[in-house]
Scaffold this active site. Structure first.
Site, PDB file in Angstrom:
ATOM      1  N   LEU A 266       0.802  -0.938   0.023  1.00 49.41           N
ATOM      2  CA  LEU A 266       0.075  -0.123  -0.176  1.00 49.41           C
ATOM      3  C   LEU A 266       1.022   1.598  -0.112  1.00 49.41           C
ATOM      4  O   LEU A 266       2.123   1.587   0.717  1.00 49.41           O
ATOM      5  CB  LEU A 266      -1.155   0.260   1.045  1.00 49.41           C
ATOM      6  CG  LEU A 266      -1.849  -1.064   1.689  1.00 49.41           C
ATOM      7  CD1 LEU A 266      -2.660  -0.906   2.863  1.00 49.41           C
ATOM      8  CD2 LEU A 266      -3.090  -0.893   0.496  1.00 49.41           C
ATOM      9  N   ASP A 383      26.901   8.118  -4.446  1.00 50.37           N
ATOM     10  CA  ASP A 383      25.334   7.743  -4.017  1.00 50.37           C
ATOM     11  C   ASP A 383      25.512   8.790  -3.193  1.00 50.37           C
ATOM     12  O   ASP A 383      25.300   8.911  -1.840  1.00 50.37           O
ATOM     13  CB  ASP A 383      26.044   6.735  -3.259  1.00 50.37           C
ATOM     14  CG  ASP A 383      24.506   6.125  -2.593  1.00 50.37           C
ATOM     15  OD1 ASP A 383      23.045   6.090  -3.474  1.00 50.37           O
ATOM     16  OD2 ASP A 383      25.044   4.640  -1.635  1.00 50.37           O
ATOM     17  N   GLU A 421      15.454   5.832  -0.695  1.00 48.80           N
ATOM     18  CA  GLU A 421      15.790   5.107  -0.943  1.00 48.80           C
ATOM     19  C   GLU A 421      16.708   4.341  -0.322  1.00 48.80           C
ATOM     20  O   GLU A 421      16.891   2.857   0.054  1.00 48.80           O
ATOM     21  CB  GLU A 421      16.779   5.679  -2.631  1.00 48.80           C
ATOM     22  CG  GLU A 421      17.200   4.776  -3.451  1.00 48.80           C
ATOM     23  CD  GLU A 421      18.423   4.159  -2.875  1.00 48.80           C
ATOM     24  OE1 GLU A 421      19.191   2.592  -3.066  1.00 48.80           O
ATOM     25  OE2 GLU A 421      18.978   4.884  -2.100  1.00 48.80           O
ATOM     26  N   GLU A 422      18.003   5.759   0.943  1.00 51.90           N
ATOM     27  CA  GLU A 422      19.313   5.004   1.655  1.00 51.90           C
ATOM     28  C   GLU A 422      18.519   3.447   3.009  1.00 51.90           C
ATOM     29  O   GLU A 422      18.672   2.689   3.382  1.00 51.90           O
ATOM     30  CB  GLU A 422      19.273   5.579   2.476  1.00 51.90           C
ATOM     31  CG  GLU A 422      20.505   6.296   0.993  1.00 51.90           C
ATOM     32  CD  GLU A 422      22.019   4.868   0.438  1.00 51.90           C
ATOM     33  OE1 GLU A 422      21.681   4.079   0.582  1.00 51.90           O
ATOM     34  OE2 GLU A 422      22.945   6.312  -0.272  1.00 51.90           O
ATOM     35  N   GLU A 430       6.797   3.213  -2.887  1.00 54.30           N
ATOM     36  CA  GLU A 430       5.441   3.393  -2.810  1.00 54.30           C
ATOM     37  C   GLU A 430       4.762   4.180  -3.861  1.00 54.30           C
ATOM     38  O   GLU A 430       3.818   4.138  -4.380  1.00 54.30           O
ATOM     39  CB  GLU A 430       5.314   4.919  -0.982  1.00 54.30           C
ATOM     40  CG  GLU A 430       6.122   4.094  -0.497  1.00 54.30           C
ATOM     41  CD  GLU A 430       5.883   3.425   0.195  1.00 54.30           C
ATOM     42  OE1 GLU A 430       4.391   3.430   0.280  1.00 54.30           O
ATOM     43  OE2 GLU A 430       6.552   2.693  -0.023  1.00 54.30           O
ATOM     44  N   GLU A 433       3.821   1.526  -5.742  1.00 55.43           N
ATOM     45  CA  GLU A 433       2.001   1.170  -5.134  1.00 55.43           C
ATOM     46  C   GLU A 433       1.119   1.815  -5.306  1.00 55.43           C
ATOM     47  O   GLU A 433       0.345   1.325  -6.181  1.00 55.43           O
ATOM     48  CB  GLU A 433       2.255   0.832  -3.855  1.00 55.43           C
ATOM     49  CG  GLU A 433       3.564  -0.733  -3.444  1.00 55.43           C
ATOM     50  CD  GLU A 433       4.204  -0.216  -1.817  1.00 55.43           C
ATOM     51  OE1 GLU A 433       4.387  -2.057  -1.389  1.00 55.43           O
ATOM     52  OE2 GLU A 433       3.959   0.445  -1.293  1.00 55.43           O
ATOM     53  N   ASP A 450      21.386   4.999 -10.831  1.00 59.17           N
ATOM     54  CA  ASP A 450      21.654   5.616  -9.065  1.00 59.17           C
ATOM     55  C   ASP A 450      23.819   5.943  -8.704  1.00 59.17           C
ATOM     56  O   ASP A 450      23.380   7.317  -8.592  1.00 59.17           O
ATOM     57  CB  ASP A 450      21.299   4.149  -8.583  1.00 59.17           C
ATOM     58  CG  ASP A 450      21.780   4.738  -6.483  1.00 59.17           C
ATOM     59  OD1 ASP A 450      22.684   5.478  -6.567  1.00 59.17           O
ATOM     60  OD2 ASP A 450      20.848   3.437  -5.650  1.00 59.17           O
ATOM     61  N   HIS A 551      29.406   4.948   1.552  1.00 59.66           N
ATOM     62  CA  HIS A 551      28.401   5.503   2.834  1.00 59.66           C
ATOM     63  C   HIS A 551      29.437   6.310   4.420  1.00 59.66           C
ATOM     64  O   HIS A 551      28.623   5.605   5.268  1.00 59.66           O
ATOM     65  CB  HIS A 551      27.557   4.952   3.282  1.00 59.66           C
ATOM     66  CG  HIS A 551      25.842   3.980   2.544  1.00 59.66           C
ATOM     67  ND1 HIS A 551      25.060   2.467   2.431  1.00 59.66           N
ATOM     68  CD2 HIS A 551      25.904   4.433   1.145  1.00 59.66           C
ATOM     69  CE1 HIS A 551      24.286   2.693   1.317  1.00 59.66           C
ATOM     70  NE2 HIS A 551      24.899   3.217   1.114  1.00 59.66           N
TER      71      HIS A 551
END
Length: 743
Positions: A266, A383, A421-422, A430, A433, A450, A551
């Site tokens: 959902l 990133d 996204e991370e 979403e 969906e 990306d 990261h």
């Protein structure tokens, strides 16, 4: 007299038809030009416009975008993230180079953060509670970027809060097999495990540990896996090279499923039903915390117990022991424990996608989607901002052409700057969906960029086999950075290639079999033909698992400009290649998708499946013939469709004929969806490209089921293998029928 009525009716009908033909014949002016709408409908890709696009993509513009995007950290939903939302919106609404329309799409999502007032701690504690060692809470600063107060402390998103203390053990990569082997040597109950990145997913390192009684997990990046063994920031690592400094820590989201955790299947809107927090699955059941390898070395070098196997040894100049559990008797840490204190909290936050569109002129109800996520863990120069800056340049050049009246695509183009996204591909998931039906029915393809540039050696591409030739075509038209006489295609061919039965030696295109980026929901949930493009490094010169600053607080503009892509020419090459692909998908009269290349991949998978089947010991009642027959039918159908296309003069055909063929090509991957295929894997329905744990280059459900049944020999497991074989065979057969004549 009924026959008389029939005769009279027939004569009247014939007369009307004759009059109509004559009127039509004499009413048409033979010298009149072809109607404008007919010219538009039959219009094909303008190759000169592609060349204009390639010429106008500017590396300096990309550099400027990247500098702007990385001025401050922009973790999802923070003030820095909101600044990038407004930046994207401003660019896409620019009166001279913007899109037709741009807007913000918000979702209320479940995110996890460290407590800035109570930093997570890892300490070595003596029996008398004296603290003998404390791991760094922040990475070492080498400049103003690391000093920014918005740099988030390294943490494991979605790790539960809690304080645990126990003897330390070394568990290699935290795979199930690692804990199983370790448990044969030690009693793991009440211990803290230290693991290295790689081999298993982030969350799995803790999920796999908990059944053995492990109460907490540490994770670090071993210099053997990321730095080619280099460890000194005096002259070997950043800021002297691209390698991770000793205090560098890879942050990450520690979950196994993608999308918002509280709203499975959902869209996470304000009033959406949310499952109870305690019903969330796929997150660590015990506290877990990442640390730098300088602290990992302090701990591992003093572990007692037996020596770990050779394939568990890493880059430190010491023997990696299992642990006693705990430290060596002669160690200064003898009889001490490791204490792990995690103060993470989770809450609902508003996260934004920024969306933009260029409306198609002929087929506005057919979408080509180009996406990249916007959020980062810290400054995120590589990133994801390398990809964001490339997307901004692609949209800038196309926007200028649009505003100047030089071009409007045949099909609509949708740009998506995904949020959060991370934290688990949330923004893109979403979106799929919320617009499930519309996207399923109308999307031609999805292009994901990306991390646009991991390094500056060669192109890397992954995607559905039907896109292979399209990517090759685009790559042949782009000059390789620093090699003016060589194309991106030829350079790529030198670095990574394979032998194709149909095409000979070609560059190797990977498959999108996992959920590593925002293509996941498009591929696995919606069955949309997708690709992922980037520039990457020469794997003969480094064994780095990924670019070393990944990261960390060192993934900055300085890092990108000095060590990843000086001059930003690899960014430019990716922008040209991705934009070329985008134009061909949006403007070609016939969609540039090749179903025969898909057949070749299915045949390759079948060959491996046959080998596995023959050695599996499958009972006679389970036949692989239906799978062989299905793949054969698919090849036959693909060949027929290819021949039909080649024999058709599509520019002069009835437009509905072209539309019909395009729909067959567009919807091919949708035919491989089966909601029963992977009930234990959230959001995975594509029977060909789901991830597999069996490690074989073949159909994933088949491989996993047959490996499990071969190992256990249980009748129930063989029944599941048979079920998977039937799902697969019927999906491929069904896909073949979508390529055959519609009757």
């Amino acid at each position: 007299m009924s026959w008389v009525k029939v005769l009279i009716g027939s004569l009247c009908g014939a007369a009307v038809l004759t009059v109509g033909i004559l009127l039509g014949h004499y009413a048409i002016d033979k010298g009149s030009p072809v109607p404008g709408w007919l010219q538009d409908v039959s219009r094909d890709l303008d190759e000169s416009l592609v060349q204009d696009f390639l010429a106008e993509v500017d590396n300096k513009q990309i550099e400027g975008f990247l500098r702007d995007l990385t001025k401050v950290p922009h973790m999802a939903t923070t003030a820095g993230d909101e600044a990038t939302v407004q930046y994207m919106l401003q660019r896409w609404q620019d009166p001279e180079s913007g899109l037709d329309r741009a807007w913000i799409e918000q979702y209320l999502v479940y995110l996890s953060f460290p407590d800035p007032k109570k930093p997570n701690k890892v300490t070595v504690v003596a029996p008398n509670t004296t603290v003998l060692h404390t791991a760094r809470e922040r990475e070492k600063s080498y400049g103003p970027d690391q000093d920014d107060p918005e740099v988030v402390q390294p943490y494991a998103a979605y790790s539960p809060a809690g304080t645990q203390q126990g003897k330390l053990v070394y568990a290699n990569q935290g795979k199930p097999s690692d804990y199983m082997l370790l448990n044969k040597t030690l009693d793991l109950r009440g211990t803290i495990a230290i693991t290295r990145y790689g081999g298993a997913g982030r969350a799995d390192k803790a999920i796999n540990a908990a059944p053995y009684g492990v109460v907490g997990v540490l994770v670090y990046t071993d210099p053997l896996d990321i730095n080619d063994g280099l460890m000194s920031d005096a002259n070997e690592t950043y800021p002297h090279s691209w390698y991770m400094p000793p205090s560098g820590v890879e942050r990450g989201s520690f979950q196994t499923d993608y999308g918002d955790m509280l709203t499975p299947y959902l869209a996470a809107k304000e009033g959406t039903y949310r499952i109870p927090v305690e019903s969330i699955t796929g997150i660590p059941p015990i506290p877990i915390q990442p640390i730098g390898f300088e602290d990992a070395y302090v701990l591992i070098s003093q572990l007692g117990g037996e020596s770990a196997p050779t394939n568990w040894q890493g880059g430190f100049n010491c023997t990696y022991n299992y642990g006693g559990p705990g430290f060596k008797p002669a160690s200064e840490f003898n009889d001490s424990a490791v204490k792990l204190e995690v103060f993470n909290y989770a809450e609902l936050r508003n996260s934004s996608n920024v969306m933009g569109i260029i409306r198609g002129s002929v087929e506005p109800d057919r979408y080509v989607i180009y996406g990249n996520h916007r959020d980062s863990w810290v400054h995120g120069a590589i990133d994801p901002s390398s990809g964001t800056s490339v997307m901004l340049e692609v949209s800038r050049v196309l926007g200028r052409m649009l505003k100047q009246g030089r071009w409007r695509p045949r099909r609509s183009i949708i740009f998506g700057s995904w949020g959060a996204e991370e934290f688990g591909l949330i923004g893109s998931a979403e979106y799929t969906e919320q617009y499930y039906t519309k996207l399923s029915e109308r999307t031609v393809a999805y292009i994901n960029v990306d991390i646009a540039v991991f390094a500056n050696a060669t192109l890397k591409a992954s995607g559905m086999p039907s896109l292979q030739n399209l990517i090759f075509t685009a790559a042949k038209q782009v000059k390789a950075p620093g090699l003016d006489s060589t194309t991106v295609y030829d350079n790529w061919l030198r670095y990574s290639n394979r032998t194709s039965p149909a095409h000979g030696t070609v560059p190797r295109v990977g498959y999108l079999s996992g959920a590593g980026s925002d293509y996941a929901a498009f591929v696995h949930y919606l069955g949309i033909t997708s690709m992922d493009l980037s520039y990457t490094y020469d794997r003969t010169k480094t064994k780095a698992r990924i670019y070393p600053a990944y990261h960390t607080a060192y993934d900055t503009f300085d890092y990108a400009a000095r060590f990843i892509d000086p001059g930003f020419t690899s960014h430019q090459a990716v922008a040209r290649t991705a934009g070329n692909v985008l134009l061909r998908l949006a403007d070609s009269l016939l969609l540039p998708l090749n179903c025969s290349d898909y057949a070749e991949s299915l045949e390759s998978y079948l060959a491996t499946a046959l080998e596995l089947y023959q050695t599996s010991g499958a009972p006679p009642s389970i036949s692989i013939e239906p799978l062989k027959s299905a793949v054969g039918l698919f090849r036959s159908a693909a060949t027929q469709l290819d021949q039909f296309i080649k024999s058709s003069d599509l520019a002069n055909e009835i437009p509905l004929k072209v539309r019909r063929i395009n729909d067959q090509l567009m919807l091919l991957d949708r035919a491989f969806l089966d909601p029963q295929a992977f009930p234990e894997k959230y959001g995975f329905r594509h029977v060909i490209w789901a991830s597999s744990s069996a490690g074989n280059a073949t159909f994933p459900g088949f491989a996993d089921a047959f490996a499990r049944a071969s190992s256990s020999g249980l009748a129930g497991d063989w029944a599941k293998a048979h079920h998977q074989l039937s799902i697969l065979s019927q999906a491929i057969e069904g896909a073949a029928h979508t390529l055959l004549d519609v009757i």
